[in-house]
Structures are given as C-alpha cells and as structure tokens.
Design an enzyme around this catalytic site. Sequence first.
Site, PDB file in Angstrom:
ATOM      1  N   LYS A  45       0.831  -1.210   0.000  1.00 29.73           N
ATOM      2  CA  LYS A  45       0.000   0.000   0.000  1.00 29.73           C
ATOM      3  C   LYS A  45       0.865   1.259   0.000  1.00 29.73           C
ATOM      4  O   LYS A  45       0.640   2.178  -0.787  1.00 29.73           O
ATOM      5  CB  LYS A  45      -0.934  -0.031   1.221  1.00 29.73           C
ATOM      6  N   ARG A  64      -6.496   1.673  18.008  1.00 33.66           N
ATOM      7  CA  ARG A  64      -6.281   0.223  17.876  1.00 33.66           C
ATOM      8  C   ARG A  64      -5.923  -0.450  19.200  1.00 33.66           C
ATOM      9  O   ARG A  64      -6.065  -1.666  19.315  1.00 33.66           O
ATOM     10  CB  ARG A  64      -5.207  -0.046  16.808  1.00 33.66           C
ATOM     11  N   ASP A  95       1.722  -1.344  11.872  1.00 35.28           N
ATOM     12  CA  ASP A  95       0.430  -1.766  11.323  1.00 35.28           C
ATOM     13  C   ASP A  95       0.136  -3.247  11.599  1.00 35.28           C
ATOM     14  O   ASP A  95      -1.003  -3.700  11.419  1.00 35.28           O
ATOM     15  CB  ASP A  95       0.383  -1.511   9.807  1.00 35.28           C
ATOM     16  N   ARG A 143      -7.716  -3.188   9.370  1.00 37.35           N
ATOM     17  CA  ARG A 143      -6.774  -4.128  10.007  1.00 37.35           C
ATOM     18  C   ARG A 143      -7.397  -4.812  11.222  1.00 37.35           C
ATOM     19  O   ARG A 143      -7.057  -5.947  11.548  1.00 37.35           O
ATOM     20  CB  ARG A 143      -5.469  -3.418  10.361  1.00 37.35           C
ATOM     21  N   ARG A 145      -8.194  12.442  12.654  1.00 43.98           N
ATOM     22  CA  ARG A 145      -6.778  12.084  12.837  1.00 43.98           C
ATOM     23  C   ARG A 145      -5.902  13.337  12.920  1.00 43.98           C
ATOM     24  O   ARG A 145      -6.187  14.338  12.279  1.00 43.98           O
ATOM     25  CB  ARG A 145      -6.338  11.126  11.725  1.00 43.98           C
TER      26      ARG A 145
HETATM   27  C1  S3P Z   1       2.486   4.808   6.256  1.00 43.70           C
HETATM   28  C2  S3P Z   1       3.078   5.139   7.445  1.00 43.70           C
HETATM   29  C3  S3P Z   1       2.555   4.680   8.751  1.00 43.70           C
HETATM   30  C4  S3P Z   1       1.611   3.507   8.592  1.00 43.70           C
HETATM   31  C5  S3P Z   1       0.606   3.749   7.501  1.00 43.70           C
HETATM   32  C6  S3P Z   1       1.311   3.930   6.177  1.00 43.70           C
HETATM   33  C7  S3P Z   1       3.065   5.337   5.002  1.00 43.70           C
HETATM   34  O1  S3P Z   1       1.834   5.750   9.359  1.00 43.70           O
HETATM   35  O2  S3P Z   1       0.966   3.249   9.818  1.00 43.70           O
HETATM   36  O3  S3P Z   1      -0.278   2.656   7.397  1.00 43.70           O
HETATM   37  O4  S3P Z   1       2.704   4.855   3.912  1.00 43.70           O
HETATM   38  O5  S3P Z   1       3.900   6.244   5.086  1.00 43.70           O
HETATM   39  P1  S3P Z   1       2.558   6.863  10.266  1.00 43.70           P
HETATM   40  O6  S3P Z   1       3.404   7.698   9.394  1.00 43.70           O
HETATM   41  O7  S3P Z   1       1.432   7.645  10.888  1.00 43.70           O
HETATM   42  O8  S3P Z   1       3.356   6.111  11.284  1.00 43.70           O
END
Ligand code: S3P
Length: 425
Positions: free
Chosen positions: A19, A343, A312, A385, A119
Amino acid sequence: MKFSSSSPLRGCLNVPGDKSISHRSVMFGALAKGTTEISNFLKGADCLSTISCFRSMGVDIQETDQTILVRGKGLHGLRRPDHVLDCGNSGTTTRLISGILAGQDFDVTLTGDESIQKRPMKRIIEPLSLMGAHILSVRGNDCAPLSISGSHLHGISYSTPVASAQVKSAILLAGLYADGETRVTEPARSRNHTELMLASFGADVKTEGTTAIIRPAKELFSQSIQVPGDISSAAFFMAAALLVPGSEVLLKNVGINPTRDGVLRVFRQMGGEIETVSQTSRAGEPAADLLVRSSRLHGTEIGGDIIPTLIDELPVIAAAACFADGVTVIRDAAELKVKESNRIQAMAENLTAMGADVTETEDGMIIRGGKPLHGAVIDSRNDHRIAMTFAVAALASQGEVSIPQWDCVNISYPAFLDDLRSLMG
Ligand code: S3P
C-alpha cells in the site's frame, strides 16, 4: 461476515501490492517527466483515493488489468482542482499530498471520511508552516479539512516528536520545492519507501542515521515500478498459518524492507517457523518468498525502535499473542491510538470479548496468553486491520466470530476472503 475454526491452511499465495509503495508510485509518477508504469499496484480504496486526487489535478492515469500508467505532469504541472480533494480513509494520501500541495501555485482544500477528520494533522501543519506553507485546519481542531495555499518554501532542519513516515514524507516532498536543503530527524527510523523511490526518480535524497536529507529538485524522471507484495497484508496469513495446527503456507514476493520487517522478527522470536526461501531486490526494495509452518508460540516483549517497523501489524501480533504460552508486553506504541481507529482500545475490547486476558496500557497492552478464545460479535470500528485480525483470530478459536462491519477490508485488501478461502482448500 462470519468466521469459525479452520482446517489446516495449505498452499501458496501472492499477497497484493504494498500500500505505501503503491501510493508513492502514483504521486511521484504524477510529478515526474514521462510515463511511469506500475505493476502489482494495490487497487484498494486508499490507493484509489490517491489516483482520484491526482486525476482531479489534471494527471492522466490509466488503469489496465495488469498495470497503472501515470502520465506525469512534471514538478510544476499540476492544476488547481475544481472541487475539494477527497482523501477517503487514507492518512498516507492526506499527509503526503499536503507536502506536495504546499509547494504549488494554487489553493486547495482537502478532506476525507469521518475517521480521517479525527486524525491528528498538527504533526504536518507545524513543520510545513515552518517551511513557509500556508496550511490551515478549516475547523481549527488540527484535523482535516485542511486548506492549503501553495507558497514559496524554505528548507528546514526538523526533529519529529514521533517516528512517522507520513510526516517525514510530507516534509521531504515539500523539500523538493524548497529553496535549500531540508533535513528530517526522527526518534527512530520509520519506513523509507519515499527516500528509496524519490532517489530512483532522480531526486537528491540521502539518509544519515535517523535523518533524511533532501535537496530541491529541478525535475523527476518517470520509472517502471514493480510493487512488491505488502508485508502488512502477508502478516494476516503468517499469523493464520502459525496459529492453525497443521498449516504450511508459501507467501510469495513479500516486501521485506528492513524498515518494515519487524513482524517477521517478532514472530520468529516468539518461536514461529518462517523460512525465507528466496530473495530479490528492485530499486532498493527487497522481497522474498516466505514459507510459514504452524508453530507453538511463546510470549515476548515488543518495544523501542522495532515499533515503527511493525506498527500496522501490532493488531494481528496481539491476537497471535493470545494463543502463545506466557505473557506478551507491547509498549512504546501509543501511535496505535491515532490510526484508522484507536487500535489499542479496539484490540483490548474485542479480544476480551473473545475470552482473552488483555490489559490495555497507555502505550500498548499486556497479553497473558494461553486462554482458549471463543466466538463473539466484533466491533471493527470500520478499521480494515481490526476486521482482518479478528477473521484470523476466529480460525484458531471455538465458536462463531461475527464481524458486522466487514466491508472496510476493501481499504487495503479487497481480495482477502478469496485468498483465505484458497488456502482453506
Ligand atoms: C504509512 C506510514 C505509517 C503507517 C501507515 C502507512 C506510510 O503511518 O501506519 O499505514 O505509507 O507512510 P505513520 O506515518 O502515521 O506512522
């Protein structure tokens, strides 16, 4: 959706594309000169939100069965969208795009769904404002909707209070447009897909310890990108295969970038048999086939610098810990509270409903493993998730686990059920 105990899982699976890497491939492709071709792109709702935002800014993006073609507009070729940009449920879209929009020569408002609007965005508003960006939380609550007026940006040296690849990436992307060097130092190293991919697109970016450094770019150049399988999606099947007795599953082409592989390290430390069968690497992103066999797990302690590398995956690790002998302690993971849902709370409440012995703490949880789990109705909080974690927990429990808010799995893994069924024979 309803799940119950499973016969052994067997077979081989190609998990969907990563992703984080899929998002970035579209964003950087849009800013590059030429056509970027992306294969194994994740067609989950989050990444489709990114595509839709860039289409609204005039980027031609074509989807075929096998690939995504992004006809880049160059660093200064985006156009003002004629409506509010909708980032859906995606924190990565919201935060990374803000870094890009800060350096454009137009104004835009972006927002997202109910969860996105709760958020925290102060973490990007603050550093981008220090760079000279005009970025405002429309309701004054430091959340989306955000109104961004593109402006002239300056390079900064910034220390982030939390390790977050989304924050780091927003600053680095703004740094492409700044008039000097930009440095971001994190308390621990977060995923480095932005640094790796921007370098392959021709940007001048480097890493020194936990500091990422970027210099302004004149141009980025299109690339051909093969997205590796998502370790965060693979984690559900790793856990399922470890927990359901008699299972043996081969997960193919899983991205094992060391800034993402904490789940592998923790499952192995818990006694999980996970063999790396073969390994490749493309544009600095390593991938491997992983052979997972059901194993007797024992409890462990998870905290410190490993947390950003498995953030995650903590929900499914917590579920697996309920089936392990002894105690598992998760600490330093307060970030879990500001994900798609809280979570820590979601895990503690739903696992307790299934009969587990879990104590919620300020920055994690304590799980006393070994109590048999039973069926329950799960409140997924519309968090993809959490929903998939409890589908996995059900496979090793007694009784029926019902997950009414199931459609959220489309955010990151639309084919989850088909893939699970394929392993159940
Ligand atoms: C991500 C960074 C993470 C992760 C998210 C995807 C990214 O978040 O939890 O699912 O693609 O940069 P945070 O930057 O808030 O830690």
